[in-house]
Motif scaffolding. Structure first.
Motif, short mmCIF file in Angstrom:
data_model
loop_
_atom_site.label_atom_id
_atom_site.label_comp_id
_atom_site.label_asym_id
_atom_site.label_seq_id
_atom_site.Cartn_x
_atom_site.Cartn_y
_atom_site.Cartn_z
N ALA A 105 0.82 -1.22 0.00
CA ALA A 105 0.00 0.00 0.00
C ALA A 105 0.85 1.26 0.00
CB ALA A 105 -0.94 0.00 1.20
N LEU A 106 1.89 1.30 0.83
CA LEU A 106 2.68 2.52 0.93
C LEU A 106 3.41 2.81 -0.37
CD1 LEU A 106 3.73 4.90 2.49
CD2 LEU A 106 5.49 3.43 3.52
N GLU A 107 4.03 1.79 -0.95
CA GLU A 107 4.73 1.99 -2.22
C GLU A 107 3.76 2.42 -3.32
OE1 GLU A 107 7.15 2.58 -5.25
OE2 GLU A 107 7.72 2.41 -3.15
N LYS A 108 2.57 1.83 -3.34
CA LYS A 108 1.58 2.21 -4.36
C LYS A 108 1.09 3.64 -4.14
CE LYS A 108 -0.15 -2.36 -5.61
NZ LYS A 108 -1.35 -3.27 -5.60
N ALA A 109 0.92 4.01 -2.88
CA ALA A 109 0.49 5.39 -2.59
C ALA A 109 1.55 6.38 -3.04
CB ALA A 109 0.22 5.55 -1.09
N VAL A 110 2.81 6.07 -2.76
CA VAL A 110 3.90 6.95 -3.18
C VAL A 110 4.02 6.98 -4.70
CG1 VAL A 110 6.40 7.31 -3.11
CG2 VAL A 110 5.17 6.69 -1.03
N GLU A 111 3.93 5.82 -5.34
CA GLU A 111 4.05 5.73 -6.79
C GLU A 111 2.92 6.49 -7.49
OE1 GLU A 111 5.37 4.27 -10.62
OE2 GLU A 111 6.34 4.43 -8.68
N ASN A 112 1.68 6.17 -7.13
CA ASN A 112 0.54 6.81 -7.80
C ASN A 112 0.45 8.29 -7.46
OD1 ASN A 112 -0.15 4.31 -8.85
ND2 ASN A 112 -1.67 3.86 -7.29
N GLY A 113 0.73 8.61 -6.21
CA GLY A 113 0.70 10.02 -5.81
C GLY A 113 1.77 10.84 -6.51
N SER A 114 2.95 10.26 -6.66
CA SER A 114 4.03 10.95 -7.36
C SER A 114 3.66 11.24 -8.80
CB SER A 114 5.31 10.11 -7.32
OG SER A 114 5.74 9.92 -5.99
N LYS A 115 3.03 10.27 -9.45
CA LYS A 115 2.61 10.48 -10.84
C LYS A 115 1.52 11.55 -10.93
CE LYS A 115 3.81 5.86 -12.51
NZ LYS A 115 3.30 4.55 -13.00
N MET A 116 0.63 11.57 -9.96
CA MET A 116 -0.44 12.57 -9.96
C MET A 116 0.14 13.98 -9.79
SD MET A 116 -3.76 12.71 -7.41
CE MET A 116 -3.89 10.93 -7.52
N VAL A 117 1.07 14.11 -8.85
CA VAL A 117 1.69 15.42 -8.61
C VAL A 117 2.54 15.84 -9.81
CG1 VAL A 117 3.32 16.68 -7.16
CG2 VAL A 117 1.66 15.15 -6.12
N ALA A 118 3.22 14.86 -10.42
CA ALA A 118 4.02 15.16 -11.61
C ALA A 118 3.14 15.69 -12.73
CB ALA A 118 4.77 13.91 -12.07
N GLU A 119 1.95 15.10 -12.88
CA GLU A 119 1.02 15.58 -13.91
C GLU A 119 0.60 17.02 -13.63
OE1 GLU A 119 -1.39 16.01 -17.13
OE2 GLU A 119 0.16 14.49 -16.75
N GLU A 120 0.32 17.33 -12.37
CA GLU A 120 -0.05 18.70 -12.00
C GLU A 120 1.09 19.67 -12.30
OE1 GLU A 120 -2.97 17.41 -8.26
OE2 GLU A 120 -0.99 18.25 -7.88
N PHE A 121 2.30 19.25 -11.97
CA PHE A 121 3.45 20.14 -12.20
C PHE A 121 3.73 20.28 -13.69
CE2 PHE A 121 8.00 21.33 -12.10
CZ PHE A 121 7.88 22.48 -11.34
N ASN A 122 3.59 19.20 -14.44
CA ASN A 122 3.80 19.29 -15.89
C ASN A 122 2.76 20.18 -16.56
OD1 ASN A 122 6.19 17.78 -16.25
ND2 ASN A 122 5.07 15.87 -16.00
N GLN A 123 1.55 20.21 -16.03
CA GLN A 123 0.54 21.14 -16.55
C GLN A 123 0.98 22.59 -16.30
OE1 GLN A 123 -3.36 20.27 -15.01
NE2 GLN A 123 -3.44 18.25 -15.94
N PHE A 124 1.53 22.82 -15.13
CA PHE A 124 2.07 24.15 -14.81
C PHE A 124 3.18 24.52 -15.79
CE2 PHE A 124 5.68 26.24 -12.65
CZ PHE A 124 5.10 27.44 -12.25
N LEU A 125 4.05 23.56 -16.11
CA LEU A 125 5.16 23.82 -17.02
C LEU A 125 4.72 23.96 -18.47
CD1 LEU A 125 7.84 21.31 -15.65
CD2 LEU A 125 7.75 23.78 -15.27
#
Length: 356
Positions: free
Chosen positions: A258-278
């Motif tokens: 669960a923890l690794e999946k939360a970190v993995e999926n959450g990281s991708k979600m945040v990356a998408e938000e940041f890439n939209q900003f960029l």
């Protein structure tokens, strides 16, 4: 349940915000309060705070989540208003009042905008305010800074504030600088400049509260999780209750990863938000990425400036602008003289190469 993923609507599902909740309810009920502003970085519980308060008070309201689905467009905002306003059409008097407004069509219990213009929306809200005189409707707009794409809406908010006593304004936002722009902070030319408002700031949970949240959540679902695992989860997810909830939800379903999946999926979600900003900053894209890489470790302005020495012609004003924009959009926060990344999963996204 603490680990349910939907926006909370009941106090018993809502952790550690008794003071903020009671403050918000008090301001909603106070006839002298015309506007309430809720600030906090992403995933700290702003939406749940608003929902729980409105639900407990049973206050008639419009609630629009401006990040409900996909890229936001002006057309989508009108559709959201259409859906929310339609909830009031069971009242015959209001239905008759709204049916007189040119630019809308009412069929049964559904209101549609036939003319998607600011003046039409303004007249509709005027009529709603007249109907609500003596009782009050709350217009709650979540991630309100997104309204910047709807030119002229800040003027409507100012008009409601000044003249439409039947509607109380509630705004929440995670992109604090952009929300302050909407509010006209330090800008005398802005429509909302100088209007007093009640402000509630949501913070990340401290270490002890984050650990307590996970322990209480696991007790609710009758699962035993080791102290070491809980401590490890907090070290990776910090006190951002949205990420802690996501991990707890997966763990409660019996997922040993669960923890690794939360970190993995959450990281991708945040990356998408940041890439939209960029995506609208392509010329300076690599510079912004270098800045956030530097801020994996909290850094001063001077340290950020030094990190950009490999780029040609970066002056002091540009460095300040990069930091200002990142702070405005909620990716970076400043405490004293140090800038740091506000979400640990953005740091993880950088480390995993999801932001290039």
């Amino acid at each position: 349940m603490y680990f349910s993923l939907e926006v909370k609507k009941r106090r018993e599902d809502f952790y550690n915000m008794e003071e903020e909740l009671e403050t918000l309810k008090r301001e909603i009920l106070d006839p002298k309060t015309r506007m309430i502003v809720i600030k906090g970085v992403r995933r700290t519980g702003k939406s749940s705070l608003m929902r729980v308060a409105l639900n407990e008070l049973k206050t008639p309201h419009i609630f629009i989540d401006l990040r409900l689905s996909g890229p936001l467009t002006p057309e989508a905002i009108y559709e959201y208003f259409s859906m929310e306003l339609s909830k009031f059409l069971e009242d015959g008097l209001l239905r008759r009042m709204l049916s007189r407004v040119r630019g809308v069509e009412i069929s049964g219990l559904k209101l549609e905008f036939t003319e998607k213009r600011m003046d039409v929306l303004g007249r509709i809200l005027d009529e709603l305010g007249k109907w609500a005189e003596g009782r009050q409707v709350v217009m709650a707009l979540d991630e309100a800074q997104e309204l910047r794409i709807l030119r002229g809406f800040d003027k409507i908010l100012a008009h409601i504030y000044d003249y439409v006593g039947g509607i109380k304004i509630m705004l929440a936002g995670s992109e604090i600088g952009l929300l302050d722009k909407l509010l006209g902070i330090s800008n005398p030319k802005a429509p909302l400049f100088g209007r007093p408002f009640s402000e509630i700031n949501l913070k990340k949970l401290n270490w002890e509260k984050a650990v307590e949240f996970l322990k209480m959540g696991f007790e609710q679902v009758n699962i035993k999780v080791s102290e070491d695992e809980i401590q490890n989860a907090v070290s990776k997810l910090d006190g951002i209750i949205g990420w802690l909830t996501f991990y707890g939800h997966l763990r409660a379903k019996g997922d040993p990863y669960a923890l690794e999946k939360a970190v993995e999926n959450g990281s991708k979600m945040v990356a998408e938000e940041f890439n939209q900003f960029l995506s609208v900053r392509q010329i300076a894209r690599k510079r912004y990425i270098e800045v956030v890489k530097t801020l994996i470790k909290p850094s001063t302005w001077s340290e950020v400036k030094r990190s950009l020495r490999g780029f040609a012609n970066v002056n002091d004003k540009q460095v300040s602008n990069y930091l200002k924009e990142l702070t405005y959009y909620g990716f970076v926060e400043k405490r004293d003289d140090l800038y740091s990344i506000s979400d640990p999963l953005l740091i993880e996204a950088i480390r995993r190469g999801y932001i290039r």
